[in-house]
Design a protein around this motif. Structure first.
Motif, PDB file in Angstrom:
ATOM      1  N   GLN A 270       0.831  -1.201   0.000  1.00 39.51           N
ATOM      2  CA  GLN A 270       0.000   0.000   0.000  1.00 39.51           C
ATOM      3  C   GLN A 270       0.868   1.255   0.000  1.00 39.51           C
TER       4      GLN A 270
ATOM      5  N   GLN B 183       1.060   4.212  -2.827  1.00 42.46           N
ATOM      6  CA  GLN B 183       0.915   5.631  -2.524  1.00 42.46           C
ATOM      7  C   GLN B 183       2.121   6.427  -3.028  1.00 42.46           C
TER       8      GLN B 183
ATOM      9  N   GLY C 297      -3.028  -0.182  -4.777  1.00 35.53           N
ATOM     10  CA  GLY C 297      -2.503  -0.931  -3.636  1.00 35.53           C
ATOM     11  C   GLY C 297      -3.215  -2.259  -3.456  1.00 35.53           C
ATOM     12  N   ASP C 298      -4.543  -2.256  -3.604  1.00 35.79           N
ATOM     13  CA  ASP C 298      -5.308  -3.500  -3.495  1.00 35.79           C
ATOM     14  C   ASP C 298      -4.925  -4.472  -4.605  1.00 35.79           C
TER      15      ASP C 298
ATOM     16  N   GLU D 130      -1.592  -6.107  -3.809  1.00 30.78           N
ATOM     17  CA  GLU D 130      -1.753  -7.146  -2.787  1.00 30.78           C
ATOM     18  C   GLU D 130      -2.375  -8.400  -3.383  1.00 30.78           C
TER      19      GLU D 130
END
Length: 511
Positions: A198, A202, A353-354, A357
């Motif tokens: 994450q 960013q 970010g998701d 992951e």
């Protein structure tokens, strides 16, 4: 690392002869693919020079004659007896990994092989008029010396395409593309970012989308590379003049030289030495990933990044993708479909970010490529479109007329495969497609797809597409985009019947 980021634990996989063939495939690449690739590149280069030596008037005359041949060929088609129309290009010539089994069914071929000229560069209108087989390397070689370039330049020489319709609306014989003014160099800043996924996302967002919305802070070029779950490098570039680049103290890096380190590995050095700036000749920057095919070159030639190989044989790189495909049989192709990932995930910027992951947990592929993609709000919804109401969320990177997306490029062997564990490539792609649908993401159609038709039209909006197919009489002439993109063989009769059955209802069902 959170549970969300932990890769799945898989049992060991029993190796077959295909594993060993793939491991030692570099022998075929060294002694067959690379020499033939270099020869082919040289012949294509000579052909491009011959084309460029002709006047624009002569090129246009040849273009008009070739268009007449295409029209005659199409008029000779008997719709009742001949198959659906497609180009005569061989399946292995295409750069993408999308399944082309549709060409094994009965089809009516139209040869567009002569359409490879830059027809016009109009400096007043700031446009380039080109034929469909003109690739990025060819057009940048013509425009960059004029300090002009396409507004969007793909990173590999061999690319050129009109996205999303996949040749299912008609045959493209020419395109007029917008040009922008450029300068001789790219001032590139390498920004190392460390933290969890994450935090890396960013850092990528902050590199080009200022929180205060100040447009003067937005760079000309952006890309990010995530090397592992805790490290990435973001690169922002702005055009710079030759005078600025050659000022005392500035570093010029000719990344296009054959002996230079592969670009993704060069960028990775920022993780150790910190943020730095250098100047790269603009055309060399555009094609920075060509020699190593992003990082796929490491799998194709495990020692290809070593200095001795780069110095002695780097001038032979890259192997031509079409020849790599031509030298693999059915078993090898199936192996790459199951044990290799070449996918792009177009996702809203705030969900990068998701997405990282998800890729780490389900595929564990590194490096991961990040590149911004702006989707504008249009009066009529196209195949891909922004999220409804995005303009009221005031998210970082978005504007009132466009939502910022990002292409998350996933290209390499998954961690499980590298460790000798079981990996189901088809199931991983199905999960990825499901995640994209749930998160308003899109899957570029060059890639292998596992979607059924209903799910395909949940991901994409087909209303305008079908209106265009009706308007230009593509129905019954060209295969629909779903059947052209789907995995697996399908006969022409099956395609026609399925298309007729779903023509009026598929999109209503998807809703």
């Amino acid at each position: 690392m959170s549970d969300l980021q932990t890769p799945l634990v898989r049992p060991k996989r029993k190796k077959t002869w295909v594993d060993y063939f793939v491991k030692f495939r570099w022998i075929i690449v060294i002694f067959i693919v690379l020499p033939f690739s270099a020869t082919l590149y040289f012949l294509i280069y000579l052909g491009d020079l011959w084309s460029e030596s002709k006047s624009f008037e002569k090129r246009q005359k040849e273009h008009d004659e070739n268009v007449k041949k295409v029209i005659k060929r199409l008029k000779d088609r008997d719709a009742a007896k001949d198959g659906l129309v497609c180009t005569a290009r061989k399946p292995w010539i295409a750069v993408g990994m999308r399944n082309v089994d549709y060409k094994r069914a009965r089809h009516f071929e139209v040869d567009l092989g002569e359409f490879r000229n830059v027809l016009e560069i109009n400096k007043e209108k700031m446009t380039a008029r080109v034929e469909p087989l003109v690739n990025m390397g060819q057009i940048s070689r013509v425009t960059v010396p004029m300090n002009l370039a396409l507004a969007v330049v793909a990173e590999l020489d061999d690319l050129y395409a009109i996205p999303w319709s996949q040749g299912t609306l008609g045959l493209l014989v020419a395109a007029e593309i917008r040009l922008i003014p450029i300068k001789e160099y790219m001032r590139l800043t390498y920004i190392p970012v460390k933290g969890d996924l994450q935090a890396l996302a960013q850092g990528y967002i902050d590199s080009f989308a200022p929180k205060d919305g100040d447009k003067s802070k937005i760079p000309d070029f952006v890309e990010g590379m995530v090397y592992n779950p805790t490290e990435g490098v973001m690169m922002v570039g702005t055009y710079a003049s030759k005078e600025e680049a050659k000022k005392k103290g500035n570093k010029i890096n000719n990344v296009g030289w054959w002996f230079k380190p592969w670009f993704y590995q060069h960028a990775q050095t920022a993780l150790k030495k910190g943020q730095f700036v250098e100047y790269i000749p603009t055309r060399e920057y555009y094609h920075r990933h060509t020699r190593c095919l992003y990082w796929e070159g490491k799998l194709i030639l495990p020692f290809g990044d070593q200095f001795w190989f780069r110095f002695l044989f780097g001038w032979l790189m890259p192997p031509k993708v079409s020849l790599l495909k031509a030298t693999q049989g059915e078993a090898i192709r199936n192996y790459y479909h199951d044990m290799h990932v070449i996918q792009d995930m177009l996702v809203p910027l705030y969900k990068v970010g998701d997405a990282l992951e998800w890729v780490h947990r389900e595929m564990e592929v590194y490096p991961i490529w990040l590149c911004p993609h702006k989707l504008f709000k249009q009066p009529i919804k196209g195949q891909i479109y922004p999220e409804p109401g995005f303009e009221y969320e005031n998210r970082q990177g978005d504007t009132e007329d466009a939502q910022m997306f990002t292409d998350v490029g996933v290209y390499y062997a998954p961690g499980a495969v590298l460790r000798g564990e079981q990996f189901d490539g088809s199931e991983a792609v199905r999960k990825m497609e499901k995640w994209l649908i749930e998160n308003h993401g899109f899957q570029p159609q060059y890639a292998v797809s596992e979607l059924d038709e209903k799910s395909f039209w949940r991901m994409f909006n087909g209303e305008l597409y079908e209106e265009c197919r009706k308007k230009y009489r593509a129905v019954g002439t060209f295969m629909s985009v779903y059947y052209k993109s789907k995995k697996g063989r399908k006969t022409e009769k099956e395609v026609r019947e399925a298309e007729q059955a779903h023509l009026e209802t598929a999109y209503a069902e998807a809703d």
